[in-house]
Design a protein around this motif. Structure first.
Motif, PDB file in Angstrom:
ATOM      1  N   PRO A  95       0.799  -1.224   0.000  1.00 49.57           N
ATOM      2  CA  PRO A  95       0.000   0.000   0.000  1.00 49.57           C
ATOM      3  C   PRO A  95       0.839   1.284   0.000  1.00 49.57           C
ATOM      4  O   PRO A  95       0.471   2.258  -0.642  1.00 49.57           O
ATOM      5  N   GLN A  96       1.973   1.268   0.686  1.00 51.58           N
ATOM      6  CA  GLN A  96       2.829   2.453   0.730  1.00 51.58           C
ATOM      7  C   GLN A  96       3.813   2.512  -0.444  1.00 51.58           C
ATOM      8  O   GLN A  96       4.398   3.554  -0.709  1.00 51.58           O
ATOM      9  N   HIS A  97       4.015   1.378  -1.100  1.00 48.20           N
ATOM     10  CA  HIS A  97       4.971   1.272  -2.217  1.00 48.20           C
ATOM     11  C   HIS A  97       4.285   0.566  -3.389  1.00 48.20           C
ATOM     12  O   HIS A  97       4.541  -0.615  -3.641  1.00 48.20           O
ATOM     13  N   PRO A  98       3.419   1.270  -4.127  1.00 42.94           N
ATOM     14  CA  PRO A  98       2.616   0.645  -5.176  1.00 42.94           C
ATOM     15  C   PRO A  98       3.417  -0.059  -6.275  1.00 42.94           C
ATOM     16  O   PRO A  98       2.939  -1.015  -6.875  1.00 42.94           O
ATOM     17  N   SER A  99       4.640   0.383  -6.525  1.00 49.77           N
ATOM     18  CA  SER A  99       5.429  -0.251  -7.587  1.00 49.77           C
ATOM     19  C   SER A  99       6.212  -1.467  -7.087  1.00 49.77           C
ATOM     20  O   SER A  99       6.892  -2.134  -7.867  1.00 49.77           O
ATOM     21  N   LEU A 100       6.107  -1.784  -5.809  1.00 46.64           N
ATOM     22  CA  LEU A 100       6.829  -2.920  -5.225  1.00 46.64           C
ATOM     23  C   LEU A 100       6.327  -4.229  -5.806  1.00 46.64           C
ATOM     24  O   LEU A 100       5.124  -4.447  -5.934  1.00 46.64           O
ATOM     25  N   SER A 101       7.254  -5.113  -6.135  1.00 47.24           N
ATOM     26  CA  SER A 101       6.888  -6.452  -6.602  1.00 47.24           C
ATOM     27  C   SER A 101       7.319  -7.484  -5.566  1.00 47.24           C
ATOM     28  O   SER A 101       8.241  -7.244  -4.775  1.00 47.24           O
ATOM     29  N   LEU A 102       6.663  -8.629  -5.588  1.00 46.45           N
ATOM     30  CA  LEU A 102       7.024  -9.711  -4.682  1.00 46.45           C
ATOM     31  C   LEU A 102       8.454 -10.167  -4.965  1.00 46.45           C
ATOM     32  O   LEU A 102       9.210 -10.485  -4.045  1.00 46.45           O
ATOM     33  N   GLY A 103       8.858 -10.152  -6.221  1.00 42.87           N
ATOM     34  CA  GLY A 103      10.223 -10.518  -6.585  1.00 42.87           C
ATOM     35  C   GLY A 103      11.252  -9.604  -5.937  1.00 42.87           C
ATOM     36  O   GLY A 103      12.323 -10.054  -5.515  1.00 42.87           O
ATOM     37  N   THR A 104      10.939  -8.321  -5.858  1.00 49.26           N
ATOM     38  CA  THR A 104      11.845  -7.364  -5.211  1.00 49.26           C
ATOM     39  C   THR A 104      11.997  -7.691  -3.737  1.00 49.26           C
ATOM     40  O   THR A 104      13.096  -7.632  -3.176  1.00 49.26           O
ATOM     41  N   VAL A 105      10.898  -8.065  -3.104  1.00 45.64           N
ATOM     42  CA  VAL A 105      10.953  -8.430  -1.678  1.00 45.64           C
ATOM     43  C   VAL A 105      11.826  -9.669  -1.512  1.00 45.64           C
ATOM     44  O   VAL A 105      12.733  -9.688  -0.676  1.00 45.64           O
ATOM     45  N   TYR A 106      11.590 -10.706  -2.311  1.00 40.97           N
ATOM     46  CA  TYR A 106      12.396 -11.933  -2.235  1.00 40.97           C
ATOM     47  C   TYR A 106      13.873 -11.629  -2.461  1.00 40.97           C
ATOM     48  O   TYR A 106      14.740 -12.109  -1.726  1.00 40.97           O
ATOM     49  N   ARG A 107      14.171 -10.862  -3.494  1.00 43.53           N
ATOM     50  CA  ARG A 107      15.562 -10.553  -3.836  1.00 43.53           C
ATOM     51  C   ARG A 107      16.257  -9.823  -2.683  1.00 43.53           C
ATOM     52  O   ARG A 107      17.378 -10.161  -2.302  1.00 43.53           O
ATOM     53  N   ASN A 108      15.590  -8.838  -2.115  1.00 43.66           N
ATOM     54  CA  ASN A 108      16.199  -8.071  -1.032  1.00 43.66           C
ATOM     55  C   ASN A 108      16.322  -8.871   0.254  1.00 43.66           C
ATOM     56  O   ASN A 108      17.301  -8.716   0.992  1.00 43.66           O
ATOM     57  N   LEU A 109      15.369  -9.728   0.542  1.00 44.40           N
ATOM     58  CA  LEU A 109      15.498 -10.617   1.700  1.00 44.40           C
ATOM     59  C   LEU A 109      16.701 -11.540   1.515  1.00 44.40           C
ATOM     60  O   LEU A 109      17.455 -11.784   2.467  1.00 44.40           O
TER      61      LEU A 109
END
Length: 133
Positions: free
Chosen positions: A35-49
């Motif tokens: 909600p705070q980062h509309p352009s965020l993708s699940l892949g970005t979360v996985y990659r950064n984790l």
């Protein structure tokens, strides 16, 4: 070794892991941040984790329900419910003797270990008991 700069979204993901002792999954983090980062993708979360885990800033805990992430890097154990997958910290003394025994048995240079206990959380235990009564 690849040197990576700390991006703003990586810092935000790191803060979510550090602030929430629920051992979040990538999907949980994605749902909270989207909600705070509309352009965020699940892949970005996985990659950064993955990057944060490689850097030793967080711990990745593999699970059949999906990987969980822990911001507490102090040696400690976990307990996981075999039904609902609830994962919690268990603070028991770290047993360095286990490292030595594993090294003697395998010839590996042991750098540490993790313990994950499995069983039933109170909620699932009560539900299972009620179903069997």
């Amino acid at each position: 070794m690849v040197v990576r700069r700390q991006s703003q979204i990586r810092q935000t993901i790191y803060e979510v892991v550090m602030q929430h002792p629920v051992h979040p999954t990538a999907e949980w983090i994605y749902t909270r941040l989207k909600p705070q980062h509309p352009s965020l993708s699940l892949g970005t979360v996985y990659r950064n984790l993955g990057i944060l885990a490689e850097q030793g800033k967080i711990r990745k805990i593999e699970s059949r329900e999906g990987d969980h992430f822990d911001g507490n890097m102090e040696p400690h154990s976990h307990v996981r419910c075999r039904i609902c997958g609830n994962l919690q910290d268990v603070f028991l003394p770290y047993d360095e003797q286990m490292d030595w025994q594993a090294q003697q048995a395998t010839g590996f240079q042991i750098e540490g270990h993790t313990v994950i206990f499995s069983g039933l959380c109170p909620k699932c235990r009560d539900e299972e008991k009620a179903a069997n009564d």
